[in-house]
Motif scaffolding. Structure first.
Motif, PDB file in Angstrom:
ATOM      1  N   VAL A 195       0.712  -1.288  -0.025  1.00 24.28           N
ATOM      2  CA  VAL A 195       0.131  -0.079   0.162  1.00 24.28           C
ATOM      3  C   VAL A 195       0.938   1.166  -0.026  1.00 24.28           C
ATOM      4  CG1 VAL A 195      -1.566   1.256   1.457  1.00 24.28           C
ATOM      5  CG2 VAL A 195      -1.764  -1.166   1.176  1.00 24.28           C
ATOM      6  N   TYR A 196       1.987   1.261   0.760  1.00 24.05           N
ATOM      7  CA  TYR A 196       2.837   2.517   0.895  1.00 24.05           C
ATOM      8  C   TYR A 196       3.378   2.480  -0.569  1.00 24.05           C
ATOM      9  CZ  TYR A 196       7.808   3.871   1.020  1.00 24.05           C
ATOM     10  OH  TYR A 196       9.047   4.667   0.422  1.00 24.05           O
ATOM     11  N   GLU A 197       4.043   1.555  -1.221  1.00 23.03           N
ATOM     12  CA  GLU A 197       4.491   1.569  -2.473  1.00 23.03           C
ATOM     13  C   GLU A 197       3.498   2.073  -3.595  1.00 23.03           C
ATOM     14  OE1 GLU A 197       5.898  -2.732  -3.066  1.00 23.03           O
ATOM     15  OE2 GLU A 197       7.467  -2.256  -1.780  1.00 23.03           O
ATOM     16  N   ASP A 198       2.323   1.723  -3.428  1.00 32.03           N
ATOM     17  CA  ASP A 198       1.286   2.186  -4.549  1.00 32.03           C
ATOM     18  C   ASP A 198       1.154   3.604  -4.074  1.00 32.03           C
ATOM     19  OD1 ASP A 198       1.158  -0.244  -5.434  1.00 32.03           O
ATOM     20  OD2 ASP A 198      -0.809  -0.668  -4.440  1.00 32.03           O
ATOM     21  N   TYR A 199       1.240   3.999  -2.992  1.00 31.13           N
ATOM     22  CA  TYR A 199       1.129   5.750  -2.555  1.00 31.13           C
ATOM     23  C   TYR A 199       2.120   6.324  -3.087  1.00 31.13           C
ATOM     24  CZ  TYR A 199       0.724   9.626   0.120  1.00 31.13           C
ATOM     25  OH  TYR A 199       0.601  11.075   0.812  1.00 31.13           O
ATOM     26  N   ALA A 200       3.172   5.902  -2.833  1.00 29.96           N
ATOM     27  CA  ALA A 200       4.320   6.605  -3.245  1.00 29.96           C
ATOM     28  C   ALA A 200       4.414   6.892  -4.696  1.00 29.96           C
ATOM     29  CB  ALA A 200       5.909   6.174  -2.648  1.00 29.96           C
ATOM     30  N   TYR A 201       4.350   5.764  -5.483  1.00 27.42           N
ATOM     31  CA  TYR A 201       4.228   5.867  -6.914  1.00 27.42           C
ATOM     32  C   TYR A 201       3.371   6.762  -7.408  1.00 27.42           C
ATOM     33  CZ  TYR A 201       4.034   4.264 -11.783  1.00 27.42           C
ATOM     34  OH  TYR A 201       3.905   4.324 -13.017  1.00 27.42           O
ATOM     35  N   THR A 202       2.089   6.959  -6.843  1.00 27.14           N
ATOM     36  CA  THR A 202       0.934   7.718  -7.359  1.00 27.14           C
ATOM     37  C   THR A 202       1.277   9.090  -6.884  1.00 27.14           C
ATOM     38  OG1 THR A 202      -0.370   5.831  -7.425  1.00 27.14           O
ATOM     39  CG2 THR A 202      -1.466   7.902  -7.506  1.00 27.14           C
ATOM     40  N   VAL A 203       1.443   9.285  -5.849  1.00 26.88           N
ATOM     41  CA  VAL A 203       1.242  10.836  -5.186  1.00 26.88           C
ATOM     42  C   VAL A 203       2.426  11.657  -5.726  1.00 26.88           C
ATOM     43  CG1 VAL A 203       2.716  10.695  -3.104  1.00 26.88           C
ATOM     44  CG2 VAL A 203       0.979  12.036  -3.158  1.00 26.88           C
ATOM     45  N   GLN A 204       3.658  11.323  -6.158  1.00 29.92           N
ATOM     46  CA  GLN A 204       4.730  11.843  -6.590  1.00 29.92           C
ATOM     47  C   GLN A 204       4.599  12.105  -8.354  1.00 29.92           C
ATOM     48  OE1 GLN A 204       8.879  10.735  -5.002  1.00 29.92           O
ATOM     49  NE2 GLN A 204       7.788   8.725  -4.866  1.00 29.92           N
ATOM     50  N   ARG A 205       3.601  11.729  -8.611  1.00 29.73           N
ATOM     51  CA  ARG A 205       3.146  11.913 -10.137  1.00 29.73           C
ATOM     52  C   ARG A 205       1.849  12.748 -10.179  1.00 29.73           C
ATOM     53  NH1 ARG A 205       6.039   7.650  -9.878  1.00 29.73           N
ATOM     54  NH2 ARG A 205       7.323   6.972 -11.380  1.00 29.73           N
ATOM     55  N   ALA A 206       1.348  13.113  -9.120  1.00 33.51           N
ATOM     56  CA  ALA A 206       0.066  13.710  -9.148  1.00 33.51           C
ATOM     57  C   ALA A 206       0.253  15.129  -9.819  1.00 33.51           C
ATOM     58  CB  ALA A 206      -0.300  14.143  -7.498  1.00 33.51           C
ATOM     59  N   ALA A 207      -0.693  15.656 -10.604  1.00 35.44           N
ATOM     60  CA  ALA A 207      -0.737  16.817 -11.468  1.00 35.44           C
ATOM     61  C   ALA A 207      -1.137  17.979 -10.743  1.00 35.44           C
ATOM     62  CB  ALA A 207      -1.510  16.639 -12.960  1.00 35.44           C
ATOM     63  N   ASN A 208      -2.005  17.882  -9.746  1.00 34.11           N
ATOM     64  CA  ASN A 208      -2.578  18.983  -9.198  1.00 34.11           C
ATOM     65  C   ASN A 208      -2.928  18.705  -7.812  1.00 34.11           C
ATOM     66  OD1 ASN A 208      -5.169  17.676  -9.399  1.00 34.11           O
ATOM     67  ND2 ASN A 208      -5.507  18.704 -11.179  1.00 34.11           N
ATOM     68  N   GLU A 209      -3.561  19.868  -7.068  1.00 34.87           N
ATOM     69  CA  GLU A 209      -3.757  19.623  -5.706  1.00 34.87           C
ATOM     70  C   GLU A 209      -4.956  18.688  -5.520  1.00 34.87           C
ATOM     71  OE1 GLU A 209      -5.629  22.537  -2.230  1.00 34.87           O
ATOM     72  OE2 GLU A 209      -3.958  23.221  -3.423  1.00 34.87           O
ATOM     73  N   ALA A 210      -5.876  18.738  -6.362  1.00 29.69           N
ATOM     74  CA  ALA A 210      -7.016  17.946  -6.193  1.00 29.69           C
ATOM     75  C   ALA A 210      -6.691  16.651  -6.319  1.00 29.69           C
ATOM     76  CB  ALA A 210      -8.106  18.179  -7.359  1.00 29.69           C
ATOM     77  N   THR A 211      -5.841  15.994  -6.971  1.00 36.38           N
ATOM     78  CA  THR A 211      -5.465  14.570  -7.170  1.00 36.38           C
ATOM     79  C   THR A 211      -4.639  14.352  -5.850  1.00 36.38           C
ATOM     80  OG1 THR A 211      -4.897  15.013  -9.281  1.00 36.38           O
ATOM     81  CG2 THR A 211      -3.706  13.099  -8.319  1.00 36.38           C
ATOM     82  N   ILE A 212      -3.640  15.525  -5.262  1.00 39.35           N
ATOM     83  CA  ILE A 212      -2.927  15.132  -4.029  1.00 39.35           C
ATOM     84  C   ILE A 212      -4.212  14.720  -2.864  1.00 39.35           C
ATOM     85  CG2 ILE A 212      -1.690  16.295  -2.108  1.00 39.35           C
ATOM     86  CD1 ILE A 212       0.096  15.234  -4.568  1.00 39.35           C
ATOM     87  N   VAL A 213      -5.126  15.537  -2.848  1.00 42.93           N
ATOM     88  CA  VAL A 213      -6.174  15.268  -1.761  1.00 42.93           C
ATOM     89  C   VAL A 213      -6.981  14.039  -2.038  1.00 42.93           C
ATOM     90  CG1 VAL A 213      -8.389  16.032  -1.140  1.00 42.93           C
ATOM     91  CG2 VAL A 213      -6.800  17.708  -1.419  1.00 42.93           C
ATOM     92  N   GLY A 214      -7.157  13.589  -3.114  1.00 41.82           N
ATOM     93  CA  GLY A 214      -7.653  12.236  -3.260  1.00 41.82           C
ATOM     94  C   GLY A 214      -6.866  11.069  -3.083  1.00 41.82           C
ATOM     95  N   GLU A 215      -5.384  11.323  -3.210  1.00 40.35           N
ATOM     96  CA  GLU A 215      -4.489  10.274  -3.035  1.00 40.35           C
ATOM     97  C   GLU A 215      -4.082  10.156  -1.358  1.00 40.35           C
ATOM     98  OE1 GLU A 215      -3.737   7.798  -4.970  1.00 40.35           O
ATOM     99  OE2 GLU A 215      -4.675   8.851  -6.642  1.00 40.35           O
ATOM    100  N   THR A 216      -4.383  11.062  -0.736  1.00 47.11           N
ATOM    101  CA  THR A 216      -3.911  11.419   0.648  1.00 47.11           C
ATOM    102  C   THR A 216      -5.083  10.959   1.743  1.00 47.11           C
ATOM    103  OG1 THR A 216      -4.244  13.602   0.722  1.00 47.11           O
ATOM    104  CG2 THR A 216      -1.851  12.665   0.488  1.00 47.11           C
ATOM    105  N   LEU A 217      -6.243  11.160   1.092  1.00 52.23           N
ATOM    106  CA  LEU A 217      -7.430  11.008   2.032  1.00 52.23           C
ATOM    107  C   LEU A 217      -7.662   9.726   2.904  1.00 52.23           C
ATOM    108  CD1 LEU A 217     -10.506  12.908   0.479  1.00 52.23           C
ATOM    109  CD2 LEU A 217      -9.553  13.212   2.623  1.00 52.23           C
ATOM    110  N   PRO A 218      -7.082   8.740   2.150  1.00 55.14           N
ATOM    111  CA  PRO A 218      -6.924   7.368   2.910  1.00 55.14           C
ATOM    112  C   PRO A 218      -6.141   7.274   4.215  1.00 55.14           C
ATOM    113  CG  PRO A 218      -7.017   6.959   0.555  1.00 55.14           C
ATOM    114  CD  PRO A 218      -6.761   8.428   0.647  1.00 55.14           C
ATOM    115  N   LEU A 219      -5.212   8.481   4.225  1.00 53.95           N
ATOM    116  CA  LEU A 219      -4.405   8.344   5.503  1.00 53.95           C
ATOM    117  C   LEU A 219      -5.067   8.583   6.827  1.00 53.95           C
ATOM    118  CD1 LEU A 219      -1.113  10.008   3.962  1.00 53.95           C
ATOM    119  CD2 LEU A 219      -1.595   7.470   4.304  1.00 53.95           C
ATOM    120  N   PRO A 220      -5.896   9.810   6.839  1.00 50.75           N
ATOM    121  CA  PRO A 220      -6.784   9.878   8.100  1.00 50.75           C
ATOM    122  C   PRO A 220      -7.857   8.907   8.255  1.00 50.75           C
ATOM    123  CG  PRO A 220      -6.714  11.931   6.550  1.00 50.75           C
ATOM    124  CD  PRO A 220      -6.134  10.593   5.800  1.00 50.75           C
ATOM    125  N   LYS A 221      -8.152   8.697   9.402  1.00 52.55           N
ATOM    126  CA  LYS A 221      -9.443   7.578   9.459  1.00 52.55           C
ATOM    127  C   LYS A 221     -10.350   8.257   9.571  1.00 52.55           C
ATOM    128  CE  LYS A 221     -10.321   6.295  13.545  1.00 52.55           C
ATOM    129  NZ  LYS A 221     -10.461   5.619  14.991  1.00 52.55           N
TER     130      LYS A 221
END
Length: 489
Positions: free
Chosen positions: A135-161
């Motif tokens: 799960v960490y590897e998938d996250y690191a691969y995707t988030v470093q390629r995020a094109a904008n802030e909305a994508t960052i929000v979508g990728e990081t939202l699973p971190l908070p409970k």
């Protein structure tokens, strides 16, 4: 070709005056003469419309002016004209205005007294298992390629409970529409609008009307489910966005939450310990997450300064271990904020309901408080000298107590002045509802007054039937358990 024989050339060479703009074609002259009135009307209309059409000319100056009007409006913080325009957190001048309002940046903030406690809480192990390394590897691969802030929000939202099926609400990127303006820290600024906020719903505070008693508690206008008195907020940025701007926004969010909590504590007559931080914010661009502690301290001139002290920073993509640390810190901060919100809610409700549960509170406005039979009122509220001898007030009850005895027909005489100070006030009473004074009630039975009788044996005498009486110097009698208008038997 002769110019006179060429109408178009002749017309083009005429001076640009209104009279010479009339066509010189001979075939149209008759029509022109027949419509002189219409021409004059058109000319007048053109002259009238000219001033309104002039600003709309497509020039570079007007185009620049239009672009300026279409951008987000901001106001001069020094403007006292009452304009509703405010300075947003992204507008030029926000940072200086925030500092003038007492909002400190991390460099100028002092560490809170409970800093180590906060750090230990963020790093505390959790009962639930961590996600697998994949799960960490998938996250690191995707988030470093995020094109904008909305994508960052979508990728990081699973971190908070999340807190499913609980009245603990999460809201993303919504301005605090119900937050009061010009409270010191937000003078001249637009309403806070964090990217992430979560807290209890307003209905959880009922029957305490938190929106009426605590300024800044309710965040959203006309919403019964509005987030109320939250203790955690967050800001996102794109991977190439300015984290400095996110930090400024986080400082503003934290100041708003500190203000609301302090108002809630003030309602109870309390406050947090000096230098104690109870509010947490975080900022993240998907790669890093930063945690801040917020609290307020008074200045020498009586104003408040809002501190934003950095607690911990974690890289979410460096390694699996650091990723788990950042995820754990977010969830621990969430759980602690939830516990704080629930504890504050319970304290506010208890403080609000406490006067209502007191037995001394009248049941209805203006209604006398009925005495409790079988109790010694004087023994509870002081000595005899502390009570006034007053004219009795009628006490209305649906059914009189069984210890009441029928009144006897006797002659009535006023008390001699010399005896009024000696007669114990337990024979008659009234409830003084406005002053809140409690006096002994005339509806008290003889059994409920035995303690007072024993205290004044020299005053009361017992007859053959067991009733207590006092014989005055004028020969009249007063009975302990009778209730007469003038206090005499």
């Amino acid at each position: 070709m002769d110019k006179k024989q060429n109408p178009e050339l002749s017309q083009a060479e005429l001076p640009p005056t209104q009279e010479e703009q009339v066509p010189v074609n001979p075939r149209s002259r008759k029509r022109q003469r027949d419509s002189d009135d219409d021409a004059e009307l058109r000319a007048k209309r053109a002259q009238t419309a000219q001033p309104t059409l002039e600003p709309a000319r497509l020039t570079r100056q007007n185009l620049a002016r239009f672009n300026k009007m279409s951008t987000k409006k901001t106001s001069d913080p020094s403007d006292d004209s009452g304009s509703t325009k405010t300075l947003s957190t992204t507008a030029s001048g926000f940072d200086v205005r925030a500092r003038k309002n007492g909002i400190l940046d991390p460099i100028g903030s002092r560490p809170p007294k409970n800093l180590e406690e906060i750090r230990e809480r963020l790093a505390a192990p959790r009962e639930t298992a961590s996600p697998p390394e994949s799960v960490y590897e998938d996250y690191a691969y995707t988030v470093q390629r995020a094109a904008n802030e909305a994508t960052i929000v979508g990728e990081t939202l699973p971190l908070p409970k999340t807190y499913p099926r609980e009245p603990y609400t999460r809201v993303l990127s919504q301005a605090f529409t119900a937050f009061p303006k010009n409270m010191g820290f937000n003078d001249g600024l637009s309403a806070p609008q964090p990217d992430f906020i979560e807290g209890l719903e307003m209905e959880e505070f009922l029957p305490f009307p938190v929106d009426e008693y605590v300024q800044g508690a309710v965040l959203y206008k006309d919403d019964r489910r509005s987030v109320t008195l939250p203790h955690l907020a967050g800001e996102w940025k794109a991977s190439d966005g300015s984290m400095r701007e996110a930090t400024r926004q986080s400082g503003y969010d934290g100041a708003a939450l500190v203000y609301a909590r302090n108002q809630a504590l003030a309602f109870k007559g309390e406050s947090d310990p000096p230098g104690h931080a109870s509010i947490t914010t975080f900022t993240t661009n998907g790669t890093q997450v930063h945690f801040y502690a917020h609290y307020a301290t008074p200045t020498k001139n009586g104003a408040l300064e809002y501190h934003q002290f950095p607690v911990k920073s974690t890289n979410l993509v460096n390694s699996y271990i650091e990723h788990k640390e950042g995820r754990r810190g977010l969830r621990n901060a969430q759980d602690h904020a939830k516990r704080q919100s629930q504890a504050l809610r319970d304290q506010l409700k208890e403080h609000y309901e406490q006067p209502r549960s007191s037995g001394l509170r009248p049941i209805a406005e203006g209604a006398p408080t009925l005495p409790i039979l079988g109790t010694e009122l004087l023994g509870t509220y002081g000595d005899e000298d502390d009570h006034e001898v007053v004219e009795p007030q009628p006490v209305y009850q649906p059914t009189p107590p069984t210890s009441f005895k029928p009144k006897h027909s006797k002659s009535h005489h006023p008390h001699p002045t010399t005896n009024s100070s000696k007669a114990p006030s337990s024979t008659h009473s009234s409830t003084h509802s406005r002053r809140g004074k409690r006096r002994a009630s005339s509806s008290q039975s003889s059994h409920g007054s035995l303690g007072h009788v024993n205290k004044h044996r020299s005053y009361w005498k017992k007859d053959a039937s067991g009733r207590y009486y006092h014989k005055h110097s004028d020969g009249t009698l007063s009975w302990l358990d009778d209730n007469e208008d003038d206090g005499r038997d």
